[in-house]
Design an enzyme around this catalytic site. Structure first.
Site, PDB file in Angstrom:
ATOM      1  N   SER A  89       0.851  -1.187   0.000  1.00 44.84           N
ATOM      2  CA  SER A  89       0.000   0.000   0.000  1.00 44.84           C
ATOM      3  C   SER A  89       0.887   1.237   0.000  1.00 44.84           C
ATOM      4  CB  SER A  89      -0.946  -0.029   1.208  1.00 44.84           C
ATOM      5  OG  SER A  89      -1.902   1.013   1.111  1.00 44.84           O
ATOM      6  N   HIS A 143      -2.284  -0.990  -3.602  1.00 49.90           N
ATOM      7  CA  HIS A 143      -3.338   0.015  -3.436  1.00 49.90           C
ATOM      8  C   HIS A 143      -2.890   1.283  -4.153  1.00 49.90           C
ATOM      9  CE1 HIS A 143      -4.323  -2.056   0.668  1.00 49.90           C
ATOM     10  NE2 HIS A 143      -4.787  -2.745  -0.357  1.00 49.90           N
ATOM     11  N   ASP A 170      -4.650  -4.598   5.879  1.00 45.82           N
ATOM     12  CA  ASP A 170      -4.975  -5.430   4.717  1.00 45.82           C
ATOM     13  C   ASP A 170      -3.825  -6.382   4.409  1.00 45.82           C
ATOM     14  OD1 ASP A 170      -6.576  -6.328   2.617  1.00 45.82           O
ATOM     15  OD2 ASP A 170      -5.666  -4.942   1.190  1.00 45.82           O
TER      16      ASP A 170
END
Length: 369
Positions: free
Chosen positions: A176, A202, A298
């Site tokens: 991310s 992401h 996540d």
């Protein structure tokens, strides 16, 4: 240390400045301490206000955002979230901003700016909050890191061993905030004979294609945006497309990549957890999982499932992470078999696939760097 992070908004559009101020002010953890319509006023505001994080428009009159960012990172490194227009050229500039040291990028629509920014207000808040917690490299650190960015040395014998390994092997990587540059450091140093690699990053959806092309230009392996139903093959890296979950499935004895637009998981689509869980189900002990820098959690639960099913798992360490969120949660859960510096991961992956011996899955060992 205050829990409220001070934000400076630099954008030549008065509409965008007001919209970003309104959006960020809704979060109790953020305070917009000032705005600026151009780079020179922005520089003065930085000196006066000492913000913790900056949002910076790429397209500005006079000194553009990229030039300003480069100067800022050389003199006074600060966490910066770039605001880029949704165009192909804008995507390329957005990726260039990450190379120059920006933490993340937000897409700004060319028309209906206020409405467009408001639509993605939660994402903007998330990115700015993550950036406010980011570790920003000094110019010297970036220089020496770039100097060490070389392909892993692999002998012909080692290449043959990688090619001869099971055709069921694959690698799944999740990242991310700070991920684009972390992925570049890993992927561009790997030899072309590696097993297929599935990547969830992401990133703003409209930048995915440019991000994939940028990686492809730098890597020995072939990099492409994943397509539904495709069979992952050795020497290829598959990047999850924007706003789609990427899953691993089986069709008879073959792996297949499946794409889905089902609900967000951990507020993300694509979600690292969704990829890791599907890999745990279908690749089991033939899989390797890598969880890199990023805010939130996540990927942690999915990595725990991968390890439970026999996969070999790696989490990036705190010292080399831009934001030590996702890896930290995975480590706390016991999901990581190894914890190591970013620059050690490529060599460890190559060693794993050439020795075919793996690592004791029961113990978690932290690398010293």
């Amino acid at each position: 240390m205050s829990d409220i992070h001070r934000v400076l908004v630099i954008d030549d559009s008065a509409v965008a400045r007001r919209a970003l101020t309104d959006i960020l002010s809704k979060d109790d953890g953020l305070e917009v301490v000032g705005t600026a319509p151009d780079a020179m006023i922005g520089l003065r505001k930085i000196q006066e206000l000492s913000p913790d994080v900056i949002t910076l428009d790429i397209e500005m009159p006079g000194m553009d955002g990229l030039t300003f960012l480069e100067k800022l990172m050389k003199s006074t490194p600060l966490p910066v979230v770039m605001v880029s227009a949704y165009t192909e050229a804008g995507s390329e500039k957005a990726l260039r901003s990450l190379e120059l040291g920006a933490v993340d990028v937000v897409e700004k629509p060319r028309y209906e700016v206020r409405q467009g920014l408001t639509t993605v207000s939660e994402l903007i808040i998330e990115k700015v909050k993550a950036a406010s917690q980011a570790r920003v490299d000094t110019p010297a650190t970036r220089f020496f890191r770039e100097d060490t960015l070389r392909p892993v040395s692999v002998s012909q014998e080692q290449r043959s061993k990688i090619e001869a390994s099971s055709d069921q092997r694959l690698i799944a990587i999740g990242a991310s905030t700070g991920g684009p540059q972390a992925l570049l450091r890993i992927l561009r140093t790997l030899p072309r004979e590696m097993p297929p690699i599935l990547v969830v990053q992401h990133i703003t959806p409209s930048f995915t294609q440019s991000f994939s092309k940028s990686l492809d230009a730098s890597c020995q392996m072939k990099v492409e945006v994943a397509v539904d139903g495709i069979k992952p093959i050795d020497g290829h890296i598959y990047v999850a497309p924007g706003d789609c979950h990427m899953l691993l499935a089986r069709e008879n004895s073959d792996y297949r990549i499946r794409l889905s637009d089902h609900d967000r998981v951990n507020r993300h689509r694509p979600s690292v957890d969704e990829l890791f869980r599907s890999v745990a189900d279908h690749a089991r002990q033939n899989a390797t999982g890598v969880l890199l820098t990023g805010m939130g959690r996540d990927g942690a639960a999915g990595m725990a499932q991968m390890r439970q099913n026999g996969a070999w798992t790696i989490a990036q360490d705190e010292a080399s992470s831009v934001v030590f969120g996702m890896p930290s949660v995975a480590i706390e859960m016991g999901a990581a078999a190894r914890v190591m510096s970013l620059d050690h991961i490529p060599g460890e992956l190559v060693n794993y696939f050439t020795t075919n011996s793996g690592v004791n899955q029961r113990g978690t060992r932290k690398e010293s760097v």
